[in-house]
Design a protein around this motif. Structure first.
Motif, PDB file in Angstrom:
ATOM      1  N   VAL A 101       2.991   1.525 -38.372  1.00 15.13           N
ATOM      2  CA  VAL A 101       2.252   0.425 -37.954  1.00 15.13           C
ATOM      3  C   VAL A 101       1.424   0.766 -36.607  1.00 15.13           C
ATOM      4  CG1 VAL A 101       3.531  -1.302 -38.939  1.00 15.13           C
ATOM      5  CG2 VAL A 101       3.866  -0.818 -36.310  1.00 15.13           C
ATOM      6  N   ASP A 102       1.625   2.161 -36.423  1.00 10.07           N
ATOM      7  CA  ASP A 102       0.807   2.742 -35.105  1.00 10.07           C
ATOM      8  C   ASP A 102      -0.429   3.190 -35.613  1.00 10.07           C
ATOM      9  OD1 ASP A 102       0.397   3.946 -32.869  1.00 10.07           O
ATOM     10  OD2 ASP A 102       1.128   5.965 -33.376  1.00 10.07           O
ATOM     11  N   GLU A 159       1.489  11.952 -44.328  1.00 11.16           N
ATOM     12  CA  GLU A 159       0.056  12.095 -44.270  1.00 11.16           C
ATOM     13  C   GLU A 159      -0.524  11.138 -43.630  1.00 11.16           C
ATOM     14  OE1 GLU A 159      -1.391  11.832 -48.322  1.00 11.16           O
ATOM     15  OE2 GLU A 159       0.575  12.529 -48.997  1.00 11.16           O
ATOM     16  N   GLU A 160      -1.462  11.435 -42.653  1.00  7.47           N
ATOM     17  CA  GLU A 160      -2.444  10.359 -42.047  1.00  7.47           C
ATOM     18  C   GLU A 160      -3.475   9.803 -43.022  1.00  7.47           C
ATOM     19  OE1 GLU A 160      -5.710  10.626 -38.592  1.00  7.47           O
ATOM     20  OE2 GLU A 160      -4.215  12.286 -38.530  1.00  7.47           O
ATOM     21  N   VAL A 161      -3.336   8.537 -43.079  1.00 12.01           N
ATOM     22  CA  VAL A 161      -4.121   7.582 -43.853  1.00 12.01           C
ATOM     23  C   VAL A 161      -5.471   7.506 -43.269  1.00 12.01           C
ATOM     24  CG1 VAL A 161      -2.568   6.781 -45.488  1.00 12.01           C
ATOM     25  CG2 VAL A 161      -2.985   5.592 -43.574  1.00 12.01           C
ATOM     26  N   TRP A 218      -5.507   2.159 -43.998  1.00 11.89           N
ATOM     27  CA  TRP A 218      -4.473   1.734 -42.894  1.00 11.89           C
ATOM     28  C   TRP A 218      -4.814   0.289 -42.782  1.00 11.89           C
ATOM     29  CZ3 TRP A 218      -4.143  -0.361 -38.062  1.00 11.89           C
ATOM     30  CH2 TRP A 218      -2.981  -0.257 -37.479  1.00 11.89           C
ATOM     31  N   ALA A 219      -5.956  -0.265 -42.352  1.00  9.02           N
ATOM     32  CA  ALA A 219      -6.267  -1.407 -42.190  1.00  9.02           C
ATOM     33  C   ALA A 219      -5.944  -2.400 -43.475  1.00  9.02           C
ATOM     34  CB  ALA A 219      -7.836  -1.633 -41.449  1.00  9.02           C
ATOM     35  N   ALA A 220      -6.270  -1.997 -44.770  1.00 10.54           N
ATOM     36  CA  ALA A 220      -6.020  -2.711 -45.732  1.00 10.54           C
ATOM     37  C   ALA A 220      -4.430  -2.838 -45.986  1.00 10.54           C
ATOM     38  CB  ALA A 220      -6.469  -1.867 -47.086  1.00 10.54           C
ATOM     39  N   ILE A 221      -3.614  -1.622 -45.622  1.00 12.68           N
ATOM     40  CA  ILE A 221      -2.209  -1.836 -45.735  1.00 12.68           C
ATOM     41  C   ILE A 221      -1.559  -3.057 -44.703  1.00 12.68           C
ATOM     42  CG2 ILE A 221      -0.060  -0.559 -45.488  1.00 12.68           C
ATOM     43  CD1 ILE A 221      -1.564   2.112 -46.619  1.00 12.68           C
ATOM     44  N   MET A 222      -2.268  -2.721 -43.613  1.00 12.05           N
ATOM     45  CA  MET A 222      -1.611  -3.670 -42.681  1.00 12.05           C
ATOM     46  C   MET A 222      -1.823  -5.213 -43.218  1.00 12.05           C
ATOM     47  SD  MET A 222      -0.162  -2.012 -40.305  1.00 12.05           S
ATOM     48  CE  MET A 222       0.232  -0.894 -41.480  1.00 12.05           C
ATOM     49  N   GLN A 223      -3.198  -5.534 -43.469  1.00 14.50           N
ATOM     50  CA  GLN A 223      -3.533  -6.664 -44.012  1.00 14.50           C
ATOM     51  C   GLN A 223      -2.521  -7.428 -44.933  1.00 14.50           C
ATOM     52  OE1 GLN A 223      -7.749  -6.296 -44.699  1.00 14.50           O
ATOM     53  NE2 GLN A 223      -8.071  -7.632 -43.119  1.00 14.50           N
ATOM     54  N   HIS A 240       0.471  -6.433 -45.646  1.00 15.31           N
ATOM     55  CA  HIS A 240       1.626  -6.664 -45.004  1.00 15.31           C
ATOM     56  C   HIS A 240       1.618  -7.738 -43.695  1.00 15.31           C
ATOM     57  CE1 HIS A 240       3.989  -4.059 -47.334  1.00 15.31           C
ATOM     58  NE2 HIS A 240       2.865  -3.162 -47.376  1.00 15.31           N
ATOM     59  N   GLU A 241       0.563  -8.849 -43.606  1.00 14.73           N
ATOM     60  CA  GLU A 241       0.288  -9.764 -42.835  1.00 14.73           C
ATOM     61  C   GLU A 241       0.492  -9.239 -41.382  1.00 14.73           C
ATOM     62  OE1 GLU A 241       3.049 -12.966 -44.096  1.00 14.73           O
ATOM     63  OE2 GLU A 241       1.729 -13.077 -45.755  1.00 14.73           O
ATOM     64  N   ARG A 242      -0.228  -8.027 -40.985  1.00 11.45           N
ATOM     65  CA  ARG A 242      -0.187  -7.487 -39.821  1.00 11.45           C
ATOM     66  C   ARG A 242      -1.677  -7.367 -39.579  1.00 11.45           C
ATOM     67  NH1 ARG A 242       3.969  -5.146 -37.527  1.00 11.45           N
ATOM     68  NH2 ARG A 242       5.917  -5.264 -38.421  1.00 11.45           N
ATOM     69  N   ASN A 243      -1.892  -7.421 -37.950  1.00 14.25           N
ATOM     70  CA  ASN A 243      -3.085  -7.232 -37.413  1.00 14.25           C
ATOM     71  C   ASN A 243      -3.859  -5.906 -38.119  1.00 14.25           C
ATOM     72  OD1 ASN A 243      -5.201  -6.408 -35.685  1.00 14.25           O
ATOM     73  ND2 ASN A 243      -4.829  -8.196 -34.551  1.00 14.25           N
ATOM     74  N   PRO A 244      -5.052  -5.948 -38.705  1.00 20.36           N
ATOM     75  CA  PRO A 244      -5.542  -4.775 -39.161  1.00 20.36           C
ATOM     76  C   PRO A 244      -6.172  -3.529 -38.240  1.00 20.36           C
ATOM     77  CG  PRO A 244      -7.296  -6.637 -39.551  1.00 20.36           C
ATOM     78  CD  PRO A 244      -5.932  -7.075 -39.093  1.00 20.36           C
ATOM     79  N   GLU A 245      -6.203  -3.858 -36.700  1.00 18.86           N
ATOM     80  CA  GLU A 245      -6.542  -3.319 -35.790  1.00 18.86           C
ATOM     81  C   GLU A 245      -5.501  -2.708 -34.901  1.00 18.86           C
ATOM     82  OE1 GLU A 245      -9.470  -5.478 -33.320  1.00 18.86           O
ATOM     83  OE2 GLU A 245     -10.657  -5.794 -35.341  1.00 18.86           O
ATOM     84  N   THR A 246      -4.348  -3.658 -34.798  1.00 16.68           N
ATOM     85  CA  THR A 246      -3.358  -3.219 -33.890  1.00 16.68           C
ATOM     86  C   THR A 246      -2.017  -3.042 -34.504  1.00 16.68           C
ATOM     87  OG1 THR A 246      -2.498  -5.223 -33.437  1.00 16.68           O
ATOM     88  CG2 THR A 246      -4.304  -4.638 -31.967  1.00 16.68           C
ATOM     89  N   GLY A 247      -1.635  -3.304 -35.969  1.00 18.60           N
ATOM     90  CA  GLY A 247      -0.529  -3.149 -36.498  1.00 18.60           C
ATOM     91  C   GLY A 247       0.525  -4.082 -36.227  1.00 18.60           C
ATOM     92  N   GLU A 248       0.160  -5.078 -35.185  1.00 24.81           N
ATOM     93  CA  GLU A 248       1.150  -6.027 -34.694  1.00 24.81           C
ATOM     94  C   GLU A 248       1.175  -7.219 -35.831  1.00 24.81           C
ATOM     95  OE1 GLU A 248      -0.063  -7.618 -31.020  1.00 24.81           O
ATOM     96  OE2 GLU A 248      -0.040  -5.535 -30.099  1.00 24.81           O
ATOM     97  N   ALA A 249       2.741  -7.798 -35.943  1.00 27.54           N
ATOM     98  CA  ALA A 249       2.914  -8.739 -36.875  1.00 27.54           C
ATOM     99  C   ALA A 249       1.957 -10.024 -36.342  1.00 27.54           C
ATOM    100  CB  ALA A 249       4.428  -9.134 -36.808  1.00 27.54           C
ATOM    101  N   VAL A 250       1.578 -10.592 -37.373  1.00 26.89           N
ATOM    102  CA  VAL A 250       0.811 -11.811 -37.401  1.00 26.89           C
ATOM    103  C   VAL A 250       1.593 -13.074 -37.901  1.00 26.89           C
ATOM    104  CG1 VAL A 250      -1.393 -13.383 -38.197  1.00 26.89           C
ATOM    105  CG2 VAL A 250      -1.509 -10.833 -37.965  1.00 26.89           C
ATOM    106  N   PHE A 251       1.872 -13.913 -37.036  1.00 24.85           N
ATOM    107  CA  PHE A 251       2.618 -15.099 -37.488  1.00 24.85           C
ATOM    108  C   PHE A 251       1.839 -16.236 -37.630  1.00 24.85           C
ATOM    109  CE2 PHE A 251       6.387 -12.963 -36.471  1.00 24.85           C
ATOM    110  CZ  PHE A 251       6.072 -12.236 -35.254  1.00 24.85           C
TER     111      PHE A 251
END
Length: 79
Positions: A31-32, A54-56, A61-66, A68-79
């Motif tokens: 998530v970094d 591998e570096e995506v 990366w933003a799509a993966i974070m979304q 998993h309900e994470r902020n697509p800019e920071t990777g932090e969990a969205v509650f």
């Protein structure tokens, strides 16, 4: 016994940055946002070697974070 990412989610971390990981298909993704590393899961076993990661792209990366309900800019969990 196969790898169960849900059971280990609180223990396993990116070996390079120590950031949390999310399981996305056959990969564990950090998530970094600075490194955007993904580690393969082969035969049910995560390969947690930085040399195997591998570096995506920022977009992938933003799509993966979304997914998993994470902020697509920071990777932090969205509650």
């Amino acid at each position: 016994m196969a790898f169960d990412p849900q059971r280990l989610q609180d223990i396993i971390a990116c070996p390079k940055t120590k950031a949390r990981l999310v399981c996305d298909g056959d990969f564990l993704v950090s998530v970094d946002p600075a490194t955007r590393l993904k580690y393969p899961i082969r035969d049910g076993i995560p390969v947690m070697l930085v040399d195997e990661a591998e570096e995506v792209s920022p977009e992938e990366w933003a799509a993966i974070m979304q997914r998993h309900e994470r902020n697509p800019e920071t990777g932090e969990a969205v509650f």
